[in-house]
Design a protein around this motif. Sequence first.
Motif, PDB file in Angstrom:
ATOM      1  N   ALA A  83       0.832  -1.214   0.000  1.00  0.00           N
ATOM      2  CA  ALA A  83       0.000   0.000   0.000  1.00  0.00           C
ATOM      3  C   ALA A  83       0.863   1.260   0.000  1.00  0.00           C
ATOM      4  CB  ALA A  83      -0.926  -0.004   1.210  1.00  0.00           C
ATOM      5  N   GLY A  84       2.037   1.189   0.622  1.00  0.00           N
ATOM      6  CA  GLY A  84       2.938   2.343   0.631  1.00  0.00           C
ATOM      7  C   GLY A  84       3.445   2.673  -0.758  1.00  0.00           C
ATOM      8  N   VAL A  85       3.775   1.624  -1.507  1.00  0.00           N
ATOM      9  CA  VAL A  85       4.235   1.844  -2.891  1.00  0.00           C
ATOM     10  C   VAL A  85       3.095   2.436  -3.722  1.00  0.00           C
ATOM     11  CG1 VAL A  85       5.125   0.713  -4.969  1.00  0.00           C
ATOM     12  CG2 VAL A  85       5.939   0.002  -2.705  1.00  0.00           C
ATOM     13  N   GLU A  86       1.908   1.898  -3.520  1.00  0.00           N
ATOM     14  CA  GLU A  86       0.744   2.429  -4.243  1.00  0.00           C
ATOM     15  C   GLU A  86       0.457   3.879  -3.823  1.00  0.00           C
ATOM     16  OE1 GLU A  86      -1.148   1.667  -6.804  1.00  0.00           O
ATOM     17  OE2 GLU A  86      -2.318   3.474  -6.394  1.00  0.00           O
ATOM     18  N   GLY A 100     -12.317   2.662   4.300  1.00  0.00           N
ATOM     19  CA  GLY A 100     -12.331   1.347   4.918  1.00  0.00           C
ATOM     20  C   GLY A 100     -11.033   0.606   4.700  1.00  0.00           C
ATOM     21  N   GLY A 101     -10.435   0.198   5.816  1.00  0.00           N
ATOM     22  CA  GLY A 101      -9.166  -0.525   5.764  1.00  0.00           C
ATOM     23  C   GLY A 101      -8.235  -0.020   6.848  1.00  0.00           C
ATOM     24  N   PRO A 102      -7.252  -0.870   7.214  1.00  0.00           N
ATOM     25  CA  PRO A 102      -6.353  -0.491   8.317  1.00  0.00           C
ATOM     26  C   PRO A 102      -5.250   0.466   7.852  1.00  0.00           C
ATOM     27  CG  PRO A 102      -5.842  -2.696   7.535  1.00  0.00           C
ATOM     28  CD  PRO A 102      -7.020  -2.230   6.720  1.00  0.00           C
ATOM     29  N   SER A 103      -5.627   1.704   7.594  1.00  0.00           N
ATOM     30  CA  SER A 103      -4.700   2.661   6.972  1.00  0.00           C
ATOM     31  C   SER A 103      -3.911   3.490   7.981  1.00  0.00           C
ATOM     32  CB  SER A 103      -5.486   3.604   6.050  1.00  0.00           C
ATOM     33  OG  SER A 103      -6.413   4.358   6.797  1.00  0.00           O
ATOM     34  N   PHE A 104      -4.160   3.297   9.286  1.00  0.00           N
ATOM     35  CA  PHE A 104      -3.527   4.188  10.279  1.00  0.00           C
ATOM     36  C   PHE A 104      -1.996   4.145  10.249  1.00  0.00           C
ATOM     37  CE2 PHE A 104      -7.704   3.038  12.209  1.00  0.00           C
ATOM     38  CZ  PHE A 104      -8.310   4.280  12.069  1.00  0.00           C
ATOM     39  N   PRO A 105      -1.357   2.947  10.208  1.00  0.00           N
ATOM     40  CA  PRO A 105       0.121   2.955  10.192  1.00  0.00           C
ATOM     41  C   PRO A 105       0.696   3.619   8.944  1.00  0.00           C
ATOM     42  CG  PRO A 105      -0.725   0.786  10.818  1.00  0.00           C
ATOM     43  CD  PRO A 105      -1.900   1.586  10.335  1.00  0.00           C
ATOM     44  N   LEU A 106       0.066   3.380   7.799  1.00  0.00           N
ATOM     45  CA  LEU A 106       0.574   4.005   6.571  1.00  0.00           C
ATOM     46  C   LEU A 106       0.384   5.517   6.621  1.00  0.00           C
ATOM     47  CD1 LEU A 106       1.743   3.928   3.740  1.00  0.00           C
ATOM     48  CD2 LEU A 106      -0.537   3.401   2.862  1.00  0.00           C
ATOM     49  N   LYS A 107      -0.759   5.945   7.111  1.00  0.00           N
ATOM     50  CA  LYS A 107      -0.990   7.395   7.262  1.00  0.00           C
ATOM     51  C   LYS A 107       0.109   8.016   8.109  1.00  0.00           C
ATOM     52  CE  LYS A 107      -4.106  10.805   9.249  1.00  0.00           C
ATOM     53  NZ  LYS A 107      -3.038  11.434  10.052  1.00  0.00           N
ATOM     54  N   ARG A 108       0.434   7.348   9.210  1.00  0.00           N
ATOM     55  CA  ARG A 108       1.468   7.873  10.095  1.00  0.00           C
ATOM     56  C   ARG A 108       2.816   7.956   9.369  1.00  0.00           C
ATOM     57  NH1 ARG A 108       3.696   5.019  15.652  1.00  0.00           N
ATOM     58  NH2 ARG A 108       5.514   6.364  15.832  1.00  0.00           N
TER      59      ARG A 108
END
Length: 456
Positions: A121-124, A140-148
């Motif tokens: 997801a980070g690459v995307e 919808g989805g566990p996006s919190f770590p990537l957001k951080r």
Amino acid sequence: MQARRLCVHLALAAAVALPAAAQQAPAPPPAAVTLIQNVRIFDGKSAQLSGPSHVLVRGNRIERISAAPIAADRRADTVVIDGGGRTLMPGLIDAHWHVMLVRPTPVAAITNDPSYTSLVAGVEATDTLMRGFTTVRDMGGPSFPLKRAIDEGLVAGPRIYPSGAMISITGGHGDFRQMFELPRQVGGPPTRTEQVGGSMIADSPDEVRMRVREQLMLGASQVKLTAGGGVASPHSPLDVSTFTLEELRAAVEAASNWGTYVATHAYTPAAIARAIEAGVQSIEHAHLMDEATARLIAEKGVWLSTQTFPEDMGQAFPPGSDERSKFEEVLAGTDTTFTLARKYKVKTAWGTDILFSAALAKRHGALLASMARWYTPAEVLKMATSDNAQLLALSGRRNPYPGKLGVVEEGALADLLLVDGNPLQDINLVADPARNFLVIMKDGKVHKNLLTSAAR
Ligand SMILES: [Zn+2]
């Protein structure tokens, strides 16, 4: 001695109480300065470009916009960009995105290790930014770590307004269990999608409250519930209304106590009407709505957040499957939805809802351009910038990026695109961002610049 020990205790207590993100907050970067000379501005609202203008960005904000030249800051790190009369516009916003679900297949999204899913997801997310999308509302989805990681500058990507796990009923859109996993033991272990934070199942007002509050605790800027059946889930027919009025009200109350709002996935008039009655502020999709529903959405001032799905999106689902036929039903309703949204002047936000296809994500801008079937280029771009930003602002005190988005104005957050041409005349320019977006800036930082710096 006593006093010192007390201090240590207080410091320890404070350290434990602080969320991990606050303990490791990096030092703010020095305020970079970028001077963009000689551009015509699409400000996110007007149907016309401005006259020749100059724009000064300091730190993460647009400091000054002027028709007269602005003297270049003599600091060594000032970046000067000669726009050459091209178009400067706000970064694009996708109001219905799933950062964690763009690339994996449905099965991979459930079975892969979440760390791997986050890396993909980070690459995307970097590609998303390089397509000119500087902000997404994650539905919808566990996006919190990537957001951080994005906010800390570890990964290049858009601003993310996270919903966290979407909340569903047993059997509803978001319950991806196999039949052999039933019955669920009350109080038993979480299902796989609950473990990874993709979706949560709640079957009473109390359970809804708990799941909503968990997402808010994790940092959700808004909450997403599924109020009716969905295409991608195996067990929910499209026609069903799922949460009861009391359950939806419980979610709305918990979210509004937290200073924010609820968005619900809903296709049918019945599911939409119930959500609106409960106080939901944003209806996602609504592809099966009728005239009376469009009137209701308009009267109540609720947002319609919708999209045109590309026909080949259905290929994610096996031929002859329920999911494939549900997709076709939704696709057939698209024209009516946009026609009614226009007719009743519904507040309309735009998002793609691209799922399970890296190939489709490459057509992100083309999907935006395809909105020209119903709207003028200026209306399309306003929707994907300042209108979408108004919807984001409903997050109120939970807005992770306070400040103005979706506009080119003094004081606004500096998310900017320099376009080689005039997208108000040729909307298809946004379909080929690699070629036509010469500069991409997010939060004052230049992430792409194909122009050589002008002499200072
Ligand atoms: Zn979605």
